[in-house]
Design an enzyme around this catalytic site. Structure first.
Site, short mmCIF file in Angstrom:
data_model
loop_
_atom_site.label_atom_id
_atom_site.label_comp_id
_atom_site.label_asym_id
_atom_site.label_seq_id
_atom_site.Cartn_x
_atom_site.Cartn_y
_atom_site.Cartn_z
N LYS A 85 0.85 -1.20 0.00
CA LYS A 85 0.00 0.00 0.00
C LYS A 85 0.89 1.24 0.00
O LYS A 85 1.90 1.28 0.71
CB LYS A 85 -0.89 -0.04 1.25
CG LYS A 85 -1.92 1.07 1.35
CD LYS A 85 -2.75 0.89 2.62
CE LYS A 85 -3.87 1.90 2.75
NZ LYS A 85 -4.69 1.70 3.96
N SER A 160 -9.60 1.71 3.00
CA SER A 160 -8.75 2.46 2.11
C SER A 160 -7.70 1.62 1.37
O SER A 160 -7.15 2.07 0.37
CB SER A 160 -8.04 3.56 2.89
OG SER A 160 -7.16 3.00 3.84
N SER A 184 -9.66 -0.59 7.20
CA SER A 184 -9.09 -0.48 5.85
C SER A 184 -8.37 -1.70 5.29
O SER A 184 -8.04 -1.72 4.11
CB SER A 184 -8.14 0.71 5.78
OG SER A 184 -8.89 1.88 5.65
#
Ligand code: GLN
Length: 498
Positions: A85, A160, A184
């Site tokens: 990420k 996210s 997330s």
């Protein structure tokens, strides 16, 4: 891999499958990496999971790993291509947080988690998209573009960590890391039909993770199955002198408990989580999963988490407060983007104007909303009414879990109240978006671990996730339960048609 695809089908492998083939010299690290980049080339124009691909470094890492493998010295991840990420610092490789304010930021240092993956021979293939600074549940708040759900590209992948979850679901990497402040990792994993684990707060070092809400943030694995989750957790866990909130607690071998039976395991079913407003098909799948666990010997026990109804409000006061303070550092001086002045020659008539222009142009709407909210809740005169009150409610939420865990070993709930929603459906209504976190954020407020695993599909072929929550530092029990469930079902084997 199918015969027709030959080695190009290697992208489907899990970590443990790839490990075996690499160590037996049936495939090389370069062949596996080729297959991954080919896969990305053929599907990522649809999925849009990646912000940056780091091909050149990846092939160098593959060469280095292959040497270790050839010398019979392979580590757990030698030659395994992973995606990270884009809010974890990777030295020399752009780390953007999907924000314009960090669009050109190249970290001079490496996060602890990626250092640990590196020591274990992994190959970084690229950095994945997220909601800007991890604020969101859909990746629609990315400053660059929205990632698509591989199961239906008109829908969001969750967020996210939507880029990481979509990349794993679309087989664009073997596994990935995400971060979880209020869901997330787990929510995008659920919506994309993969496995996502949020460790106990303090289990994994946050050094080099760009801070959103420091008392809630935690890094964890997003994988194709439970075993891979345990393998990655083994590597990234542990006390770190660079992060004083990482806990000096021994790290067990999380793979050891996989395969242990779950006879007699007490599973709490919180009354407050099976509410009106939850999708009917979600409820059906999750209840079916609980039945399945029961058939494996687990004992369901009804429990109550009475402060659940305050969790969303509490989280959005605390997370925005911490965010407003953490994001103060993006001022055009220390990091990243600096706005040009009106005549584009100067940066503003004075320092204040430069700050204001930089932050006005560099941050997106949701990030600004949260900075404003958080600054308000921390300001004098309001602090006691909001921030302090929220901290008190947080303690109640934590105690709810402590109380429940006196009677049960784990707690099972849906991960998300709905399956993946359509792109744009909630984008203009932040409150609706915040409510989609209802089942995940209490876990962050309490600091405990939880995993999301696939437990079914809706009639329109969208994945449903089961969340299993555990006691502090008891990731072993949630992994054991998750593995037992996974091994008796086929949900994790289904693949989206891309
Ligand atoms: N969706 C939640 C939020 O918007 C959680 C995000 C996260 O876990 N990073 O804050």
């Amino acid at each position: 891999m199918t015969r027709r695809e030959g080695k190009l089908g290697l992208y489907r492998l899990s970590i443990s499958e790839a490990r075996e083939l690499l160590d037996k010299r049936k495939i090389t690290a370069k062949e596996l990496l080729n297959a991954i980049y080919q896969r990305i080339a053929s599907v990522d124009s649809k999925v849009k999971a990646f912000v940056t691909l780091s091909k050149e470094q990846a092939y160098e890492m593959a060469d280095a790993s292959q040497k270790e493998i050839n010398a019979g010295r392979s580590s757990a991840l030698s030659g395994i291509p992973l995606a990270i990420k884009d809010n974890m610092c990777t030295k020399g490789i752009r780390t953007t947080c999907s924000s314009k304010i960090l669009a050109d930021f190249i970290p001079p240092y490496e996060s602890t988690v990626t250092s640990k993956l590196g020591e274990n021979g992994y190959i970084l293939i690229g950095k994945t998209n997220l909601d800007e600074f991890a604020m969101g549940s859909s990746t629609e708040n990315s400053g660059f573009f929205t990632t698509k759900n591989p199961w239906d590209i008109e829908r969001i992948p969750g967020g996210s960590s939507g880029g990481s979850a979509a990349a794993v679901a679309a087989d664009e990497c073997i596994a990935a890391l995400g971060s979880d402040t209020g869901g997330s990792i787990r929510q995008p994993a659920a919506l994309c039909g993969v496995v996502g684990l949020k460790p106990t707060y303090g289990r994994v070092s946050r050094y080099g993770l760009v801070a959103f809400a420091s008392s809630l943030d935690q890094i964890g694995p997003i994988t194709k199955n439970v075993k891979d989750s345990a393998i990655l957790l083994n590597i990234i866990s542990g006390n770190d002198s660079c992060d004083s909130t990482s806990a000096p607690i021994a790290v067990p071998d999380f793979t050891k408990v996989l395969g242990n039976e779950i006879k007699g395991l007490k599973i709490g079913i919180p009354r407050e989580y099976f509410i009106k407003g939850m999708g009917r098909e979600i409820e059906k799948s999750v209840k079916g999963a609980i039945k399945k666990l029961e058939s494996l010997g687990a004992i369901p026990v009804e429990i109550s988490l009475p402060h659940t109804e305050y969790a969303v409000a509490t989280y959005y006061v605390l997370a925005t407060s911490e965010a407003s303070s953490n994001l103060a550092r993006y001022d055009g001086v220390k990091y990243g983007f600096r706005a040009a002045g009106r005549d584009s020659q100067r940066e503003g008539k004075d320092l204040m104007e430069m700050y204001m222009n930089t932050r006005a142009q560099g941050f997106g709407a949701e990030v600004k909303r949260r900075i404003i909210l958080g600054t308000y809740t921390l300001s004098s005169g309001y602090y006691d009414a909001y921030y302090k009150k929220a901290q008190q409610v947080r303690t109640h939420i934590k105690r709810d879990f402590e109380e429940a865990f006196k009677a049960v070993d784990v707690i099972a709930t849906p991960t998300s109240p709905t399956p993946a929603f359509k792109i744009g459906e909630k984008a203009d209504d932040p409150l609706k978006m915040y409510l989609s976190d209802i089942f995940t954020i209490s876990v962050n407020l309490a600091g405990i671990p939880a995993i999301s695993i696939p437990c079914g599909f809706t009639s329109s072929n969208l994945p449903v996730g089961l969340q299993i929550i555990g006691k502090h530092f008891d990731e072993e029990t949630i992994l054991k339960a998750a593995y037992a469930y996974e091994q008796s079902t086929d949900w994790h084997k289904r693949k989206p048609n891309l």
